[in-house]
Design a protein around this motif. Sequence first.
Motif, PDB file in Angstrom:
ATOM      1  N   GLU A  94      14.105  -4.981  -0.558  1.00 15.09           N
ATOM      2  CA  GLU A  94      13.618  -5.768   0.467  1.00 15.09           C
ATOM      3  C   GLU A  94      15.133  -6.223   0.809  1.00 15.09           C
ATOM      4  OE1 GLU A  94      11.458  -8.856  -1.728  1.00 15.09           O
ATOM      5  OE2 GLU A  94       9.696  -7.716  -1.547  1.00 15.09           O
ATOM      6  N   TRP A 105      12.192  -3.742   5.104  1.00 16.36           N
ATOM      7  CA  TRP A 105      11.519  -3.384   3.674  1.00 16.36           C
ATOM      8  C   TRP A 105      11.858  -1.808   3.677  1.00 16.36           C
ATOM      9  CZ3 TRP A 105       5.544  -3.656   1.631  1.00 16.36           C
ATOM     10  CH2 TRP A 105       5.821  -3.506   0.429  1.00 16.36           C
TER      11      TRP A 105
ATOM     12  N   SER B  55       6.806  -2.807   7.787  1.00 19.81           N
ATOM     13  CA  SER B  55       7.895  -2.233   7.208  1.00 19.81           C
ATOM     14  C   SER B  55       8.186  -1.069   8.369  1.00 19.81           C
ATOM     15  CB  SER B  55       7.814  -1.681   6.065  1.00 19.81           C
ATOM     16  OG  SER B  55       7.172  -0.433   5.991  1.00 19.81           O
ATOM     17  N   ARG B 748       9.048 -10.958   0.962  1.00 15.79           N
ATOM     18  CA  ARG B 748       8.088 -10.598   2.284  1.00 15.79           C
ATOM     19  C   ARG B 748       6.994 -11.641   2.434  1.00 15.79           C
ATOM     20  NH1 ARG B 748       5.092  -7.357   0.110  1.00 15.79           N
ATOM     21  NH2 ARG B 748       5.626  -7.107  -1.787  1.00 15.79           N
TER      22      ARG B 748
END
Lengths: 313, 812
Positions: A94, A105, B55, B748
């Motif tokens: 991350e 990511w 992502s 995240r």
Amino acid sequence: MFPPVPNPSTGPQNPKFGENDLMRRSASSVTPPAERQTEVAKLIDVSKCIGCKACQSACIEWNDTHPEIEENTGVFENPHDLTPDMFTLMRFTEWENPETNNLEWLIRKDGCMHCEDPGCLKACPAPGAIVQYSNGIVDFVHENCIGCGYCIKGCPFNIPRISQVDHTAYKCTLCSDRIAVGQGPACAKACPTQAIVYGTKEEMKKHAEGRITDLKSRGFANAGLYDPPGVGGTHVMYVLHHADKPEIYAGLPNDPRISPIVEAWKGVTKYAGLAVMGVAAVTGFLHYMVNGPNRVTEEDEEAAERLTGDRSS
Amino acid sequence: MTNSWTDIKNTDLVIIMGGNAAEAHPCGFKWVTEAKANRGAKLIVVDPRFTRSASVADFYAPIRQGTDIAFLLGVINYCIQNDKVQWDYVKAFTNASYIVKDGFAYKDGLFTGYDEEKRDYDKSTWEYVIGPDGYATVDDTLANPRCVWNLLKEHVSVYTPEMVERICGTPKDKFLKVAEMISECSSPTKVMTSMYALGWTQHSKGSQNIRSMAMLQLILGNIGMRGGGMNALRGHSNIQGLTDIGLMSNLLPGYLTLPTDKEADLETYMSTRGFKPLRPNQMSYWQNYRKFFVSFQKAMWGTAATPQNSFAYDWLPKLDLPGYDMLRAFELMNQGKMTGYFCQGFNPLLAAPNRKKLTDSLSKLKFLVTMDPLDTETSRFWENHGEYNDVDPSQIQTEVIQLPSTCFAEDEGSLTNSSRWLQWHWPGGTPPGEAKNDNWIMAQIHMRLKELYRKEGGKFPDPIVNLDWAYADPNEPTAEELAKELNGKALATVYDTADPTKVLAEAGQQLPAFAALRDDGSTTCGCWIFSGCFNENGNNMARRDTSDPDETGAYSKWAFSWPANRRILYNRASADVNGKPWDPSRKLIEWDGAKWAGYDVPDIAPTAKPGEVGPFIMNPEGVSRLFTRGMMRDGPFPAHYEPFESPLGNLVAPNIRGNPAARVFKGDLEQFAETASEEFPYAATSYRLTEHFHYWTKHVHVNAVLQPEFFVEISEELAAEKGITGGGWVHVWSKRGSIEAKALVTKRIKPLICDGKPVHVIGIPLHWGFTGAARKGFGPNSLTPFVGDANIETPEYKAFLVNIEPIAGPVA
């Protein structure tokens, strides 16, 4: 899309490369083939990878390994590291991009890079335990492996792992057994987004160029190919969005090189060592010639009995 | 899907919202990768978490779970305010110009006609003004303040970017960026595709989430276009087939509906299913309903279904309630009113909400039969597995019968994927042990029941003893026989209605397609939309021809796509009013002066003239609906409602809790945490991980290796606040139950600022249980509330409240 490697015929096939195509063999000298086979490569496009681990499961199934069911330790990497039963591993990072403040990511499929100048092979003291074919594949030959672990020390990417079961080293073979009969690597076959593609090294570099152009158009100014010259280039390459900082991808080495110790060992040290061994042998011979054979004295016998203790009685 | 997986490669912009395609549909996601790599398409992801899809996205915007309608109506508002509307499309192909009845209004979160007692609406005002000619009144200038467009404009005006930020927690600049990217697709030559899944359905207003995006897609002119559409990513290889074949308590195959108690005879039943056109010249294809229905009855009861007995209409069950969905079934079990349960390929102990209620309910049954290839938790609900299934077997009297069945890879048949493709498959292995395929099991049960009814009579033997069972081996109908039955066949010679000298099918032949169906009992068809799948050309589902002329992505010779092998629904709308493609590079079909032709099977009568017949042939209007009349229980327009458990009150309608039209059972209401609860301060959501498929793959060693153990995801901020460390144990509890899990602390997930207050999101994946190879764990359903969508009762799994604390870890 890159055209996938077609399914091969199901009939018996002759392998496309073998012993005659060896370019290097650990701790032994081989005569390289007069003509090199076309170099092959696997290209891993990190920007297309969705981290689904299909490559890992294909790898487990093709190689018929049986990794352990571990615990969750608060990360997405499972197993937690490469193991003798897990030759490839998705590593998740991350990363907050300081330029955009956006989270990225970064997911990188880790595994053997199949270096053109393989540190593992150079470090290996067991004759024929590690071989390199002229198409670029670096393979481990388990019956010749002595489990010393020098290959791990020699590897700039920290890839090989020693099995506690058979005490030999394991890593990705680039599916040399599949490639030998015209198939692509199992991971490339399983990858749903073609983040992993396989072909000749030239084709892969060309395909990478197209991908890099696309990434640059999306604002990744430093997108590029990872084919590190420090190890002579690799036969597994990455397309990275941030090729200027490979280390952000779970510690991908910025400028990988074979450890100087290994280089020294296989270079100067090797000859120096051989010289020392030679000198020792000559000294021993001279000692024999001068003093005659060694004899066991009574003091020697007593000392030996003390050491073995009660067992002799 | 209106379009297909392969068509996604044609898009310019992918929006993944209400789903996580890269994670849950990795193989289908390849078409997104293709669109990006080959066309330079962009990908937007809107999700409470930065997902695997995010992502690889070009732009990510966070959103609080359960606020999608506010976000999407905000985008619609943006498009209207900034004139980003595909006007020609909206005027010609939607009901924007239709005048709505005077009584209809929306105020304080409610539409006209609300009955608080019944939690339901009197929908009589949710209708068009019908003129003296019997048709709906329209105003093509859109000047009439009561036309749909002006009502919509007014309805969405409250959803300003500021309001979206307050409700959704999406920073205004990020919302505006998404709105701007989307609005560019209002150009006739730019197309967006919407990919969604259970992130939209599993809410108490799931259907309206999807409608909001469908409305946006209509305003942008993206329905019927190559690379456009509303694309529901089905979570199971055959869940599309399940709905198509009508495996819902209120449906019959092909989206026909089961009669209700009030419809005592066929003519009453048909009186509300006539679907007379609401505008001149419109096809209103459901006018053929009777043909589909009678042919279905003939497939069920063969020669016993006659014109004299109204084709055995009396033998169909009649609903006394809107439906006997999964939630109601468990409610009835819990009340002791349902005492036997057949569970075929279903694991409700992990799939239905409020696990404690499920265990209580199953414990009250007399018998439970499970048919499954796996040893499911439901089959073992009575077995003590420590804290993972803390029951006392001595207190449970339910008799459980486990019937091991084959899995898809061990039998023959077809699976219908998200693209509506019926794809035939062949067995790849032999079933283990005593496993039998479902056809055999069902046939055995039927044969025994039939025998019992024959011998002993019983209350109502007719539907069972007369069921048409003309299979070569009555003990095991083959997949081919069943597929042929779904396609339908002619019982007498079927002639073309336009040209009576032309024979469409001789008696005994398979029907070519549903156009050959008749309502006089001369045809049979198990599922009209599947007709054509197995005709006289053979098994079209088994076709494996990958040719694709001009690479349109249609692949028309691969398998069979219902209806009529059509690959893109509403494809008539890909051309303008005159029949010319909006974007020549995206041509699907075109009017050549005499007929429609092109790459796809036209979704209109081939000779229906453009300008006369509208493209949305299933609707009596001939156009699509921005205003749905009385067809949805909770409103003709979507409106923002908070989840039943929410960290925030409803900012646009402060007096409304949850979706006012969602059904709530009495005992369940008390089990909801109050709004902005201090006891349960965190907003939880549940989801899948790519390493697993539901509760199946935890039985597989490889998958268990790749994701071994149950965990919950939380932000670094919440972890710091609560003293939770990554990899440590946590206790998570709701008003209904509690779980223990490993903590995964991640960047995240970030706290969202909603109406000035931070909202922490807790993510709970769903793949663990107490059987299988992976480590034992819990599922989110131990925590989730027992309430479903107002229209179809899909449980609200995506938004609920919990609390969390670190713990030392379970005692080994």
